[in-house]
Design a protein around this motif. Structure first.
Motif, PDB file in Angstrom:
ATOM      1  N   MET A 271      -0.602  -9.140 -11.724  1.00 12.07           N
ATOM      2  CA  MET A 271       0.096  -9.543 -10.313  1.00 12.07           C
ATOM      3  C   MET A 271      -0.625  -9.618  -9.015  1.00 12.07           C
ATOM      4  O   MET A 271      -0.743 -10.378  -8.117  1.00 12.07           O
ATOM      5  CB  MET A 271       1.277  -8.210  -9.956  1.00 12.07           C
ATOM      6  N   VAL A 272      -1.816  -8.687  -9.215  1.00 13.03           N
ATOM      7  CA  VAL A 272      -2.828  -9.189  -8.045  1.00 13.03           C
ATOM      8  C   VAL A 272      -3.598  -9.508  -8.412  1.00 13.03           C
ATOM      9  O   VAL A 272      -4.031  -9.953  -6.538  1.00 13.03           O
ATOM     10  CB  VAL A 272      -4.062  -7.645  -7.785  1.00 13.03           C
ATOM     11  N   ARG A 273      -3.711 -10.151  -9.326  1.00  7.28           N
ATOM     12  CA  ARG A 273      -4.903 -11.569  -9.064  1.00  7.28           C
ATOM     13  C   ARG A 273      -3.946 -12.917  -8.876  1.00  7.28           C
ATOM     14  O   ARG A 273      -4.094 -13.835  -8.050  1.00  7.28           O
ATOM     15  CB  ARG A 273      -5.520 -11.712 -10.923  1.00  7.28           C
ATOM     16  N   ARG A 274      -2.617 -12.980  -8.902  1.00 11.32           N
ATOM     17  CA  ARG A 274      -2.266 -13.644  -9.068  1.00 11.32           C
ATOM     18  C   ARG A 274      -2.109 -14.366  -7.093  1.00 11.32           C
ATOM     19  O   ARG A 274      -1.385 -15.176  -6.706  1.00 11.32           O
ATOM     20  CB  ARG A 274      -0.318 -13.805  -9.284  1.00 11.32           C
TER      21      ARG A 274
ATOM     22  N   ILE B 222       0.636   1.356  -2.481  1.00 10.86           N
ATOM     23  CA  ILE B 222      -0.805   0.436  -3.044  1.00 10.86           C
ATOM     24  C   ILE B 222      -0.582  -0.960  -2.411  1.00 10.86           C
ATOM     25  O   ILE B 222      -1.680  -0.934  -1.427  1.00 10.86           O
ATOM     26  CB  ILE B 222      -0.043   0.606  -4.266  1.00 10.86           C
ATOM     27  N   MET B 223       0.568  -1.805  -2.476  1.00  8.20           N
ATOM     28  CA  MET B 223       0.252  -2.643  -2.289  1.00  8.20           C
ATOM     29  C   MET B 223       0.454  -2.820  -0.305  1.00  8.20           C
ATOM     30  O   MET B 223      -0.079  -4.067   0.131  1.00  8.20           O
ATOM     31  CB  MET B 223       1.669  -3.734  -2.597  1.00  8.20           C
ATOM     32  N   GLN B 224       0.965  -2.273   0.151  1.00 10.56           N
ATOM     33  CA  GLN B 224       1.315  -2.388   1.726  1.00 10.56           C
ATOM     34  C   GLN B 224       0.094  -1.741   1.830  1.00 10.56           C
ATOM     35  O   GLN B 224      -0.987  -1.972   2.919  1.00 10.56           O
ATOM     36  CB  GLN B 224       2.473  -1.067   2.773  1.00 10.56           C
ATOM     37  N   ARG B 225      -0.490  -0.408   1.550  1.00  2.00           N
ATOM     38  CA  ARG B 225      -1.956   0.079   2.140  1.00  2.00           C
ATOM     39  C   ARG B 225      -2.862  -0.955   1.734  1.00  2.00           C
ATOM     40  O   ARG B 225      -4.120  -0.507   2.893  1.00  2.00           O
ATOM     41  CB  ARG B 225      -2.582   1.531   1.280  1.00  2.00           C
TER      42      ARG B 225
ATOM     43  N   ARG C 129       1.782  -7.858   2.798  1.00  2.00           N
ATOM     44  CA  ARG C 129       1.646  -7.987   4.078  1.00  2.00           C
ATOM     45  C   ARG C 129       0.964 -10.047   4.532  1.00  2.00           C
ATOM     46  O   ARG C 129       1.166 -11.037   4.758  1.00  2.00           O
ATOM     47  CB  ARG C 129       1.013  -7.870   5.653  1.00  2.00           C
ATOM     48  N   ASN C 130      -0.335  -9.969   3.568  1.00  2.00           N
ATOM     49  CA  ASN C 130      -0.864 -11.301   3.612  1.00  2.00           C
ATOM     50  C   ASN C 130      -0.326 -12.401   3.125  1.00  2.00           C
ATOM     51  O   ASN C 130      -0.536 -13.644   3.107  1.00  2.00           O
ATOM     52  CB  ASN C 130      -1.980 -10.710   2.997  1.00  2.00           C
ATOM     53  N   MET C 131      -0.002 -11.881   1.786  1.00  2.00           N
ATOM     54  CA  MET C 131       1.124 -12.627   1.443  1.00  2.00           C
ATOM     55  C   MET C 131       2.237 -13.550   1.776  1.00  2.00           C
ATOM     56  O   MET C 131       2.908 -14.368   2.011  1.00  2.00           O
ATOM     57  CB  MET C 131       1.556 -12.232   0.037  1.00  2.00           C
TER      58      MET C 131
END
Length: 206
Positions: free
Chosen positions: A141-144, A178-181, A186-188
């Motif tokens: 997911m992170v890489r996507r 983690i995704m927020q921090r 946000r970038n996506m």
């Protein structure tokens, strides 16, 4: 009310508005404070353009522009005697309480959109539907979202998420933290690019 990141954004914007306005005020005085329209719009663009979606920013400005206060020369001189020339040269102003209200609405809307995105990202990432993410699922997911992340960076994020719970897989709440921090969500959200991931998210929504 707004959550950690949104509150930080709001305080940052408040600080920028204060810097542009060249005046001092307390929260109880918000209804009495006039801010030049051009300075307010410049500050909002500076602070929010990289933190909210384009349409949210435009809507915020459009709603704000419906609340312009026009002052004649006599009123301006009485209100802004001794302050910067920007106050006496401008005739159109916003009231500070109106600015704050529209900023909070924009941030609340973005906060809601980010939470919805995080929930959908987790659903897409959870390949086997067991309600948790393994390292492989998390890494994929992170890489996507951002293909520039190295394996070491992804492992660091995964370990950080594991520290928030127990076991060897990530729970939805810890994934969201983690995704927020990390700023990935946000970038996506503000990139507004159409990718195979956004298509998968749309499929989840439907």
């Amino acid at each position: 009310v707004l959550g950690a990141q949104s509150t930080e954004t709001f305080l940052d914007c408040w600080s920028k508005l204060h810097a542009y306005s060249d005046i001092s005020f307390t929260e109880s005085e918000c209804e009495k404070v006039h801010l030049p329209c051009d300075a307010v719009e410049r500050a909002i663009n500076v602070v929010l353009s990289s933190r909210v979606r384009r349409e949210v920013l435009q809507t915020c400005l459009q709603h704000l522009q419906q609340n312009v206060v026009e002052l004649d020369v006599k009123e301006r001189r009485a209100l802004f005697s001794g302050r910067s020339s920007g106050y006496t040269q401008n005739s159109k102003f916003y009231m500070l309480d109106s600015v704050i209200g529209h900023l909070m609405n924009a941030l609340l809307e973005e906060d809601h959109a980010e939470k919805e995105l995080l929930s959908n990202l987790f659903t897409v990432a959870d390949d086997n539907g067991d309600g948790v993410l393994t390292f492989e699922e998390f890494s994929n997911m992170v890489r996507r979202i951002d293909s520039t992340h190295s394996s070491q960076e992804i492992l660091h994020l995964f370990k950080e998420a594991l520290m928030r719970g127990t076991g060897d897989a990530i729970l939805p709440d810890h994934f969201a933290e983690i995704m927020q921090r990390s700023g990935l969500a946000r970038n996506m959200l503000i990139s507004e690019k159409s990718t195979d991931l956004t298509q998968d998210i749309e499929a989840v929504r439907s």
